[in-house]
Write an enzyme that holds these catalytic residues in place. Structure first.
Site, mmCIF file in Angstrom:
data_model
loop_
_atom_site.group_PDB
_atom_site.id
_atom_site.type_symbol
_atom_site.label_atom_id
_atom_site.label_comp_id
_atom_site.label_asym_id
_atom_site.label_seq_id
_atom_site.Cartn_x
_atom_site.Cartn_y
_atom_site.Cartn_z
ATOM 1 N N CYS A 26 34.264 40.748 49.190
ATOM 2 C CA CYS A 26 34.117 39.396 48.659
ATOM 3 C C CYS A 26 32.471 38.412 48.076
ATOM 4 O O CYS A 26 32.478 37.994 49.917
ATOM 5 C CB CYS A 26 35.230 38.439 49.683
ATOM 6 S SG CYS A 26 35.340 36.383 49.001
ATOM 7 N N CYS A 29 32.925 34.753 49.859
ATOM 8 C CA CYS A 29 32.487 34.371 51.591
ATOM 9 C C CYS A 29 31.545 35.190 52.253
ATOM 10 O O CYS A 29 30.975 35.509 53.527
ATOM 11 C CB CYS A 29 33.736 36.020 51.856
ATOM 12 S SG CYS A 29 35.306 35.727 51.421
#
Length: 101
Positions: A26, A29
């Site tokens: 991600c 993230c």
């Protein structure tokens, strides 16, 4: 960390725990990692960080209704005090968490 240990930690910890629901792949993230680190460092250990990879612990993500990542939840003794998903600025995250320390 085993799922049972995570649940026990969340339910029994007297500390404020910021749970970072994330995944290795991600991008957002990864963008948030230094932001979280800086904000928690500025709080001088008053909030602990627990990272939960939603790929490795999908049941926990489902249990806490995590629909997208990154997603953050602040816990104390099993209760969610605050939660938010998505990218946040350092200022926004800091302001949100300061109300609990």
């Amino acid at each position: 960390m085993a799922k049972k240990n995570i649940k026990e930690l969340l339910s029994k910890s007297p500390d404020l725990l910021l749970v970072d629901f994330h995944a290795d792949w991600c991008g957002p993230c990864q963008t948030m990692e230094p932001v979280i680190s800086e904000v928690l460092d500025s709080m001088q250990g008053k909030i602990k960080l627990l990272k939960i990879d939603v790929e490795k612990h999908p049941q926990l993500a489902q249990q806490f209704a995590v629909r997208s990542i990154p997603h953050y939840a602040l816990f104390k003794r099993g209760k969610i005090l605050w939660r938010k998903g998505g990218i946040m600025t350092k200022k926004d995250l800091s302001q949100a968490l300061k109300g609990f320390v």
